[in-house]
Motif scaffolding. Structure first.
Motif, PDB file in Angstrom:
ATOM      1  N   ASN A 124      36.185  31.899  38.863  1.00 54.11           N
ATOM      2  CA  ASN A 124      34.984  31.426  38.182  1.00 54.11           C
ATOM      3  C   ASN A 124      35.261  31.000  36.738  1.00 54.11           C
ATOM      4  O   ASN A 124      34.560  31.412  35.805  1.00 54.11           O
ATOM      5  N   THR A 165      32.741  32.354  43.578  1.00 54.25           N
ATOM      6  CA  THR A 165      32.163  33.185  44.625  1.00 54.25           C
ATOM      7  C   THR A 165      30.648  33.057  44.576  1.00 54.25           C
ATOM      8  O   THR A 165      30.047  33.016  43.502  1.00 54.25           O
ATOM      9  N   SER A 196      27.014  31.113  39.785  1.00 50.42           N
ATOM     10  CA  SER A 196      27.615  30.733  41.070  1.00 50.42           C
ATOM     11  C   SER A 196      27.568  29.232  41.315  1.00 50.42           C
ATOM     12  O   SER A 196      27.764  28.767  42.433  1.00 50.42           O
ATOM     13  N   LEU A 218      33.495  30.121  47.500  1.00 49.48           N
ATOM     14  CA  LEU A 218      33.764  31.184  48.467  1.00 49.48           C
ATOM     15  C   LEU A 218      32.434  31.876  48.744  1.00 49.48           C
ATOM     16  O   LEU A 218      31.946  32.643  47.923  1.00 49.48           O
ATOM     17  N   SER A 219      31.851  31.539  49.884  1.00 51.20           N
ATOM     18  CA  SER A 219      30.552  32.114  50.226  1.00 51.20           C
ATOM     19  C   SER A 219      30.747  33.417  50.982  1.00 51.20           C
ATOM     20  O   SER A 219      31.508  33.483  51.944  1.00 51.20           O
ATOM     21  N   THR A 220      30.019  34.444  50.574  1.00 51.02           N
ATOM     22  CA  THR A 220      30.083  35.736  51.265  1.00 51.02           C
ATOM     23  C   THR A 220      28.851  35.952  52.138  1.00 51.02           C
ATOM     24  O   THR A 220      28.627  37.043  52.638  1.00 51.02           O
ATOM     25  N   GLY A 265      31.954  37.443  39.039  1.00 48.26           N
ATOM     26  CA  GLY A 265      32.981  36.682  39.740  1.00 48.26           C
ATOM     27  C   GLY A 265      34.195  36.327  38.924  1.00 48.26           C
ATOM     28  O   GLY A 265      35.047  35.570  39.374  1.00 48.26           O
ATOM     29  N   VAL A 301      38.606  36.148  52.941  1.00 49.35           N
ATOM     30  CA  VAL A 301      38.562  36.081  51.470  1.00 49.35           C
ATOM     31  C   VAL A 301      39.980  36.095  50.916  1.00 49.35           C
ATOM     32  O   VAL A 301      40.329  35.313  50.016  1.00 49.35           O
ATOM     33  N   VAL A 333      36.756  39.344  43.758  1.00 50.14           N
ATOM     34  CA  VAL A 333      35.690  39.065  44.723  1.00 50.14           C
ATOM     35  C   VAL A 333      35.298  40.377  45.405  1.00 50.14           C
ATOM     36  O   VAL A 333      36.135  41.021  46.050  1.00 50.14           O
TER      37      VAL A 333
END
Lengths: 468, 468
Positions: A462, A75, A86, A95-97, A207, A59, A211
């Motif tokens: 975002n 995010t 999102s 940015l995928s968590t 977001g 990240v 993050v």
């Protein structure tokens, strides 16, 4: 705020790939999926890349590159949001968590857990089995939504009147800032008032401030005793709303208190093949804990006094049957919208206003008025215990038509006039930002923007979400 | 931040008098009282004036003048703080909210109240009698402290493990900004996630971001059933701490769980004329609500298993006798300090660290080590249910000696090392600001200062407090 570069997407993707290798996807299907969430809204074009972060370091690397290139970062957890928060579009990094999905620690003695943001809400409760503890935030999406997303939106659910909102379930957060720096906010103790409460500020910030890469969440003891369930029918939604208010006023505290209006009942009945209810509304009550039986008896007597027709049970299967009517709400709405759409798709805009509990009946009146004036079908389910309503605007096509937004605008206005809010638990995202100033007022909106600037001076977190 | 004027106090007082008339006091006794709070600390000289605001307009007028003259404003409720947050000195305006003491609304159906900031905590609960509702934040000062002050410090109390901290009891706030503008934050509904949560940010901000002029607070149903009380004696504080942890781990949720170490017991015994306890520690447990009896039985059995000597009662008078030992803590400390002071005054520095519940015994060990190393007497009471300890440093004289601060510094270090915090419920104020960076880290401290600047660009809101 600085101007964005965004001109050289290839350089950005190259830099991401050098730093993060296979974690970076530009697969068409992957990019396309990030253009939408569960709101039904889609961005006009695909983002630059999706980074599937597996660690805090990933990240941080992503944010450093985004800062260097002045590229926006959206995010994303499971993408189950209902306000477009999102959704990503042209020139943006997603940015995928979702791969940061480890439960890092369960500390039963301290009644807390430490989790990565991509842990699915329900999975944490599975991990907690045997400890006599549970994580209370209970959005309807809990089987598919992430805890990071729940915190980022301030997600609510069915249990908030008794067990609190997400803000009450978070003790501390690790957050990566727009420049890649790692912040540790909050504490592991029950109490703690050192400095400004930035943990709370992060909750519901969608977001726009940083993050969330780790959360220390508060756990509650699993309620003792047998759950009791009441399914009840009322001649009209006003009386059902009055009954729910009377149950609260009698100081009972059901775990669940859900109200379906006549239109919702009608469509659910058609979907499940149940007998017609002739305009009746449905109130579902579930009590738990050591006072479960007495609270259920009290609630049933209030329902009966107000003319409701109540079925009361502590049998789990019978309780499940009473609950199944409520559970069928969303599939029934989707099925109806699909059938109604003469051609193409049938769609549902799920709205999310909240009002003080005492104003619930008035809010139902307002919805009914909006339905008539705009010739729309707006079946509504309410978390009656906490005053949060989800009017479902049914329409044809992929894009919410202007006349639906115009009706939704009246809905928001009505909620605000009753002392309520635009959003009880879904957030502002993309879809409600044009009304944000109506609730906050221009001074507070300006102040909120200044705070956003402190966290994100380049406006890369975002951007275009929440703030109009 | 701008330089302060402060040079022409007479002009400032003149401007205040023109705008606010008799609400402005320069009486020597009034000014002198504002130099101290309940921490025992005093500022070196008197402030310019005390404004006794009676309305939001009075607060706005004061802030406008303060902004025009670049003069610091110290907001003050009842002055019962323990960290020096409301202490004022040379060149400062004291803004007292003590006359803004009206309960503006009680809304039983919505389970909320709207109050002015100067309402005494306990007075709200008196006003709520008959509604079956109560306001849960329960600082030990509740009979004398204001709700505005409770919110500004994030005050805790005895009931937080079961009933939550102050942050959970506030739905909305009206706040006057440094330039006199009025902000309305939060909502009246149970849920609400519109924009950034500035309500939460204000809680515990200790007068550094704005002046709280109205609060919409959440009320809870009064617990049903009979309260049960357990007084129990343990051979040592470690075992008592283990018992409190075991009670929590058994998923009982006492309303009150208070632990007195041997030194505290000894001094209370001397004060109340009780038989000597030979180094024993005291654990007080009180249960309430519908599971009160079964939870008390469970707690008593755990206490007994761990070698404690427990008395259990549901008789209110007998319960009160068990509680009276705990209640005598503060008077006993003051009496002892007074007697010990060979000449002059005996004083008490009441500290306020919090640790994760599982680390309570280790924190008692650390305190014991600090006592020996520094040759100090540090009797300690802990809110054992939530891990918040109040070590009381006893010393002679008016000013906390350096060796006591040095010992307190070790206390903070030990708490942080155990995953705890500098302050569970009293705040940072004047007295702990030099340790703030140790907990927050330099990055977060810088970020917090930037947020402070957004709210208070001229640095006139309680400058010199909280931030080092």
């Amino acid at each position: 705020m600085q101007p964005r570069d965004g001109g050289d997407g290839a350089a950005v993707v190259g830099a991401l790939r050098s730093a993060l290798g296979d974690a970076v996807s530009v697969d068409t299907g992957v990019l396309d999926a990030a253009r939408a969430d569960k709101s039904g809204h889609r961005s006009q074009s695909a983002p630059l890349a999706v980074v599937f972060a597996a660690s805090i370091a990933d990240v941080q690397a992503t944010l450093r590159i985004a800062t260097a290139h002045r590229v926006p970062v959206v995010t994303r957890g499971a993408g189950t949001g209902l306000a477009g928060g999102s959704i990503a579009g042209a020139g943006e990094i997603v940015l995928s968590t979702i791969r940061m999905n480890r439960v890092l620690e369960i500390a039963p003695a301290d009644e807390l857990a430490v989790v990565e943001p991509g842990v699915i809400n329900a999975d944490l409760n599975v991990a907690l089995e045997g400890h006599g503890l549970w994580f209370a935030p209970d959005p309807a999406s809990k089987a598919i939504s992430t805890i990071g997303g729940n915190i980022a939106t301030g997600a609510g659910g069915l249990l908030c009147a008794k067990y609190g909102v997400t803000r009450e379930a978070v003790l501390g957060l690790k957050v990566v800032r727009s420049d890649g720096a790692l912040l540790e906010l909050g504490h592991r103790s029950v109490k703690g008032v050192t400095g400004l409460d930035l943990t709370a500020l992060m909750i519901g910030s969608e977001g726009t401030l940083g993050v969330i890469v780790e959360a220390t969440v508060k756990l509650l003891p699993v309620p003792s005793g047998t759950a009791w369930t009441i399914g009840s029918w009322f001649a009209d939604v006003r009386t059902a709303a009055a009954a729910s208010a009377a149950i609260t006023a009698a100081r009972a505290r059901p775990a669940v208190m859900e109200l379906l209006d006549a239109r919702a009942v009608e469509l659910i009945g058609a979907y499940l093949g149940l007998p017609a209810q002739g305009g009746r509304a449905y109130l579902l009550v579930q009590t738990d804990g050591s006072a479960s039986e007495s609270e259920a008896a009290l609630a049933a007597s209030i329902i009966t006094e107000l003319g409701g027709d109540a079925s009361l049970t502590d049998d789990p299967d019978a309780g499940e049957r009473l609950l199944s009517i409520r559970r069928a709400f969303h599939p029934a709405m989707e099925a109806y919208a699909l059938v109604q759409a003469a051609t193409g798709t049938g769609s549902v805009l799920i709205e999310d206003v909240a009002v003080p509990r005492s104003r619930l009946a008035e809010m139902f009146d307002a919805i009914s008025g909006i339905e008539s004036r705009h010739d729309l079908v707006i079946p509504t389910v309410a978390h009656a215990g906490d005053g949060n309503l989800h009017p479902n605007f049914l329409f044809s096509g992929d894009v919410v038509p202007d006349r639906v937004w115009s009706a939704a605008g009246e809905l928001f206005e009505a909620a605000l006039a009753l002392g309520g809010t635009l959003t009880g638990e879904h957030g502002i995202g993309l879809l409600k930002k044009r009304w944000l100033g109506d609730e906050l007022g221009s001074d507070q909106l300006a102040l909120q923007r200044q705070i956003k600037d402190v966290f994100d001076p380049l406006n890369i977190l975002n951007p275009g979400k929440v703030f109009p």
